[in-house]
Motif scaffolding. Structure first.
Motif, PDB file in Angstrom:
ATOM      1  N   ALA A   1      -0.366  35.034  68.716  1.00 24.30           N
ATOM      2  CA  ALA A   1       0.231  33.705  68.790  1.00 24.30           C
ATOM      3  C   ALA A   1      -0.266  32.905  67.603  1.00 24.30           C
ATOM      4  O   ALA A   1      -1.383  33.050  67.155  1.00 24.30           O
ATOM      5  N   LYS A   2       0.583  32.087  67.041  1.00 22.28           N
ATOM      6  CA  LYS A   2       0.181  31.283  65.886  1.00 22.28           C
ATOM      7  C   LYS A   2      -0.482  29.998  66.354  1.00 22.28           C
ATOM      8  O   LYS A   2      -0.128  29.438  67.378  1.00 22.28           O
ATOM      9  N   LYS A   3      -1.461  29.555  65.560  1.00 22.44           N
ATOM     10  CA  LYS A   3      -2.112  28.292  65.845  1.00 22.44           C
ATOM     11  C   LYS A   3      -1.063  27.179  65.932  1.00 22.44           C
ATOM     12  O   LYS A   3      -0.151  27.132  65.107  1.00 22.44           O
TER      13      LYS A   3
ATOM     14  N   SER B   1       1.412  26.900  67.807  1.00 26.99           N
ATOM     15  CA  SER B   1       2.783  27.344  68.002  1.00 26.99           C
ATOM     16  C   SER B   1       3.438  26.483  69.074  1.00 26.99           C
ATOM     17  O   SER B   1       2.780  25.807  69.850  1.00 26.99           O
TER      18      SER B   1
ATOM     19  N   ASN C   1      -9.745  33.628  68.331  1.00 21.76           N
ATOM     20  CA  ASN C   1      -8.581  33.402  67.467  1.00 21.76           C
ATOM     21  C   ASN C   1      -7.327  33.617  68.301  1.00 21.76           C
ATOM     22  O   ASN C   1      -7.398  33.942  69.494  1.00 21.76           O
ATOM     23  N   ALA C   2      -6.179  33.434  67.668  1.00 25.21           N
ATOM     24  CA  ALA C   2      -4.917  33.470  68.410  1.00 25.21           C
ATOM     25  C   ALA C   2      -4.660  34.823  69.056  1.00 25.21           C
ATOM     26  O   ALA C   2      -3.874  34.931  69.996  1.00 25.21           O
TER      27      ALA C   2
ATOM     28  N   PHE D   1      -4.931  25.623  69.715  1.00 27.98           N
ATOM     29  CA  PHE D   1      -4.230  26.819  69.241  1.00 27.98           C
ATOM     30  C   PHE D   1      -2.755  26.853  69.643  1.00 27.98           C
ATOM     31  O   PHE D   1      -2.011  27.676  69.143  1.00 27.98           O
TER      32      PHE D   1
ATOM     33  N   ARG E   1      -1.610  28.459  72.000  1.00 34.36           N
ATOM     34  CA  ARG E   1      -1.974  29.490  72.971  1.00 34.36           C
ATOM     35  C   ARG E   1      -2.795  30.558  72.261  1.00 34.36           C
ATOM     36  O   ARG E   1      -2.846  30.584  71.029  1.00 34.36           O
ATOM     37  N   VAL E   2      -3.421  31.413  73.046  1.00 32.62           N
ATOM     38  CA  VAL E   2      -4.024  32.633  72.493  1.00 32.62           C
ATOM     39  C   VAL E   2      -3.327  33.811  73.175  1.00 32.62           C
ATOM     40  O   VAL E   2      -2.470  33.617  74.034  1.00 32.62           O
TER      41      VAL E   2
END
Ligand code: SAM
Length: 238
Positions: free
Chosen positions: A4-6, A8, A54-55, A77, A79-80
């Motif tokens: 998942a992108k930071k 997002s 992190n993601a 984030f 999400r992760v």
């Protein structure tokens, strides 16, 4: 696995949902919305820095309450890969499932015993995690309400649940030169502790013996700066 992108857009249900005050565990200051969100984001940033969150991480929030850390993950984030909140209080998990569960965010009620929070629960302990599956384990103010049988048993489960490079971020009350374990120590900390496991305090040596017996090592220790004077440990597998 696609991470998942930071920040997002694929975030938890409502970008504004916060647990009602009565469901906020872990200190009076969490009753304030700004403080609740700020401490959650602060902890997510610390997990990023000290536990490599992190993601793409799987994150186990053990003793998640109504999902304070999930709010921090959502803010920081988006999400992760897998945020998993686990708690022994069904009402809080019900609230979290209704308001915070979304792709990347899940919550599980475990009906296990804790004399303070779920005294009628089962003695069968579980973290509700597969062995080796957890990249980041977070237990904020959970070992501060735990007896001295459950503590080493859960640290052992934690050692088994961590992935090889995983890290655990846990807080608890530890002091030098005190009894190995004490419940509601008089004159200690900001409160007149009342009721089962309101405050459980370990001697530093005793807690770190439990850590070593569980196959874990201390990566980082910061004394007394967490809620109500708890200390922070970052742990890893030995
Ligand atoms: C002081 S609260 C902290 C809540 C949350 N970690 C936070 O920082 O906002 C402690 C939480 O640990 C949970 N808890 C206690 N024993 C547990 C166990 N054996 N398994 C899972 N959760 C537990 C309690 O129900 C409670 O929600």
């Amino acid at each position: 696995m696609l991470g998942a992108k930071k920040n997002s857009k694929n975030t938890a249900k409502s970008s504004k949902a916060l647990p009602p005050g009565k469901y906020r565990m872990g200190g009076a200051h969490f009753k304030d919305d700004d403080a609740f969100i700020r401490t959650a984001v602060r902890d997510v940033k610390r997990l990023e820095k000290y536990a490599n969150l992190n993601a793409d991480s799987s994150l186990l929030d053990w003793g998640c309450g109504a999902g304070r850390l999930a709010v921090g993950v959502r803010e920081h984030f988006g999400r992760v890969r897998d945020y998993h909140g686990v708690d022994v209080q069904a009402e809080l998990i019900d609230w979290a499932n209704a308001n915070l569960a979304a792709p990347g965010f899940r919550f599980t009620f475990v009906d296990v015993s804790n004399e303070r929070y779920n005294p009628d629960g089962s003695p069968e302990r579980t973290l509700s995690a597969e062995p080796g599956s957890v990249d980041v384990f977070y237990a904020y103010s959970v070992f501060s309400h735990m007896n001295d049988d459950d503590t080493p048993a859960y640290l052992t489960l934690l050692g088994e649940a961590l992935s090889p490079d995983g890290r655990a971020f846990v807080t608890c009350f530890v002091e030098e030169g005190v009894a190995d374990w004490e419940e509601n120590p008089e004159g200690y900390g900001p409160f007149d502790w009342k009721g089962r496991l309101h405050c459980t305090r370990f001697s530093r040596r005793h807690f770190e013996d439990h850590v070593a017996s569980a196959g874990l090592a201390v990566d980082r220790f910061v004394y007394g700066r967490e809620t109500d004077g708890q200390s922070l440990y970052v742990l890893r597998r030995r």
